[in-house]
Design a protein around this motif. Sequence first.
Motif, mmCIF file in Angstrom:
data_model
loop_
_atom_site.group_PDB
_atom_site.id
_atom_site.type_symbol
_atom_site.label_atom_id
_atom_site.label_comp_id
_atom_site.label_asym_id
_atom_site.label_seq_id
_atom_site.Cartn_x
_atom_site.Cartn_y
_atom_site.Cartn_z
ATOM 1 N N LYS A 72 0.751 -1.129 -0.006
ATOM 2 C CA LYS A 72 0.068 0.122 0.057
ATOM 3 C C LYS A 72 0.944 1.212 0.148
ATOM 4 N N SER A 73 0.382 2.332 0.562
ATOM 5 C CA SER A 73 1.088 3.637 0.565
ATOM 6 C C SER A 73 2.248 3.793 1.613
ATOM 7 N N ASN A 74 2.370 2.710 2.449
ATOM 8 C CA ASN A 74 3.117 2.694 3.641
ATOM 9 C C ASN A 74 4.564 2.398 3.371
ATOM 10 N N LYS A 75 5.288 3.376 3.459
ATOM 11 C CA LYS A 75 6.885 3.578 2.929
ATOM 12 C C LYS A 75 7.727 2.500 4.095
ATOM 13 N N LEU A 76 7.082 2.258 5.267
ATOM 14 C CA LEU A 76 7.685 1.736 6.192
ATOM 15 C C LEU A 76 7.899 0.065 6.175
ATOM 16 N N VAL A 77 6.973 -0.182 5.197
ATOM 17 C CA VAL A 77 6.909 -1.754 5.161
ATOM 18 C C VAL A 77 8.255 -2.326 4.836
ATOM 19 N N VAL A 78 8.678 -1.869 3.854
ATOM 20 C CA VAL A 78 10.335 -2.694 3.358
ATOM 21 C C VAL A 78 11.369 -2.243 4.283
ATOM 22 N N PRO A 79 11.483 -1.253 4.747
ATOM 23 C CA PRO A 79 12.482 -0.923 5.592
ATOM 24 C C PRO A 79 12.301 -1.686 7.025
ATOM 25 N N ALA A 80 11.040 -1.990 7.368
ATOM 26 C CA ALA A 80 10.923 -2.683 8.566
ATOM 27 C C ALA A 80 11.178 -4.483 8.094
ATOM 28 N N LEU A 81 10.716 -4.845 6.916
ATOM 29 C CA LEU A 81 11.118 -6.179 6.511
ATOM 30 C C LEU A 81 12.645 -6.423 6.410
ATOM 31 N N LYS A 82 13.199 -5.168 6.007
ATOM 32 C CA LYS A 82 14.661 -5.338 5.963
ATOM 33 C C LYS A 82 15.187 -5.606 7.353
ATOM 34 N N ASN A 83 14.903 -4.848 8.342
ATOM 35 C CA ASN A 83 15.504 -4.808 9.713
ATOM 36 C C ASN A 83 15.180 -6.381 10.318
ATOM 37 N N MET A 84 13.714 -6.855 10.226
ATOM 38 C CA MET A 84 13.684 -8.064 10.544
ATOM 39 C C MET A 84 14.211 -9.072 9.769
ATOM 40 N N SER A 85 14.610 -8.857 8.723
ATOM 41 C CA SER A 85 15.505 -9.939 8.045
ATOM 42 C C SER A 85 16.870 -9.800 8.606
ATOM 43 N N LEU A 86 17.507 -8.717 8.927
ATOM 44 C CA LEU A 86 18.550 -8.670 9.423
ATOM 45 C C LEU A 86 18.856 -9.313 10.689
ATOM 46 N N LEU A 87 17.764 -8.901 11.558
ATOM 47 C CA LEU A 87 17.456 -9.633 12.885
ATOM 48 C C LEU A 87 17.463 -11.037 12.767
ATOM 49 N N LEU A 88 16.908 -11.747 11.832
ATOM 50 C CA LEU A 88 17.056 -13.285 11.569
ATOM 51 C C LEU A 88 18.221 -13.539 11.197
ATOM 52 N N ASN A 157 28.275 -8.573 -4.057
ATOM 53 C CA ASN A 157 28.003 -7.754 -2.820
ATOM 54 C C ASN A 157 27.690 -8.665 -1.723
ATOM 55 N N ASP A 158 28.465 -8.020 -0.434
ATOM 56 C CA ASP A 158 28.327 -8.901 0.590
ATOM 57 C C ASP A 158 27.188 -8.396 1.631
ATOM 58 N N GLU A 159 26.252 -7.305 1.120
ATOM 59 C CA GLU A 159 25.201 -7.155 1.920
ATOM 60 C C GLU A 159 24.193 -8.521 1.924
ATOM 61 N N LYS A 160 23.816 -8.536 3.162
ATOM 62 C CA LYS A 160 22.485 -9.616 3.224
ATOM 63 C C LYS A 160 21.390 -9.244 2.744
ATOM 64 N N VAL A 161 20.831 -8.014 2.925
ATOM 65 C CA VAL A 161 19.732 -7.488 2.608
ATOM 66 C C VAL A 161 20.011 -6.362 1.663
ATOM 67 N N ILE A 162 19.330 -6.342 0.574
ATOM 68 C CA ILE A 162 19.440 -5.190 -0.356
ATOM 69 C C ILE A 162 17.858 -4.456 -0.786
ATOM 70 N N ILE A 163 17.927 -3.267 -0.533
ATOM 71 C CA ILE A 163 16.555 -2.740 -0.813
ATOM 72 C C ILE A 163 16.861 -2.057 -2.325
ATOM 73 N N LEU A 164 16.337 -2.103 -3.433
ATOM 74 C CA LEU A 164 16.381 -1.314 -4.748
ATOM 75 C C LEU A 164 14.926 -0.579 -4.973
ATOM 76 N N GLU A 165 15.283 0.577 -4.822
ATOM 77 C CA GLU A 165 14.044 1.635 -5.121
ATOM 78 C C GLU A 165 13.784 1.752 -6.546
ATOM 79 N N ASN A 166 15.042 1.365 -7.354
ATOM 80 C CA ASN A 166 14.542 1.285 -8.919
ATOM 81 C C ASN A 166 14.335 3.041 -9.431
ATOM 82 N N GLU A 167 14.173 2.756 -10.890
ATOM 83 C CA GLU A 167 14.005 3.939 -11.674
ATOM 84 C C GLU A 167 13.259 3.343 -12.865
#
Length: 170
Positions: A72-88, A157-167
């Motif tokens: 939906k319009s919630n911009k916090l969903v993906v960052p929250a999922l990233k943080n949860m993934s990093l926690l796991l 890339n060694d990052e465990k979780v990557i967010i692509l905002e894209n264009e």
Amino acid sequence: MIYIYNDYGGTHTTALAAAYHLKEITQSERKLTKEEILNVNYFNKLTKEDSGKIIFHGIDENGDSVYTIGRKSNKLVVPALKNMSLLLHSKYPFNEKIIFSNTSPTVPFVMSMGGFFSRGIKIDFIGVPLLVMGAKQCCDNIFRLVENTKQIGQSSNDEKVIILENEIYK
């Protein structure tokens, strides 16, 4: 590796991205047909109640899992999922890289209107033709977005979780 394509509703550009990723539809010189578009799994089939659900689409040729989510319009969903993934990752070490890829930049106005009519107010006879028109307009961009997402996923890339905002990929 885990790929999660995300956008507002999770049922149009994300469904097309998952289908391209899994080679259920392929890129060619021609535009997708109405039948190809409407036969994509989950295309225009999810409801408001499906928002926030991570939906499994399949395993790609490299053995990687492909999912979608409507945020939906919630911009916090993906960052929250990233943080949860990093926690796991820190609590239960595993070697799966997770890629969140935003398909929203590929959405043309006509597809937004089609989604509003079809999913929002349940007027399919107006919404579905607009969605098909929009899908035909953006299918090349979605294909390029998927190819870029896969390329970044396969990078060293060694990052465990990557967010692509894209264009918009032109």
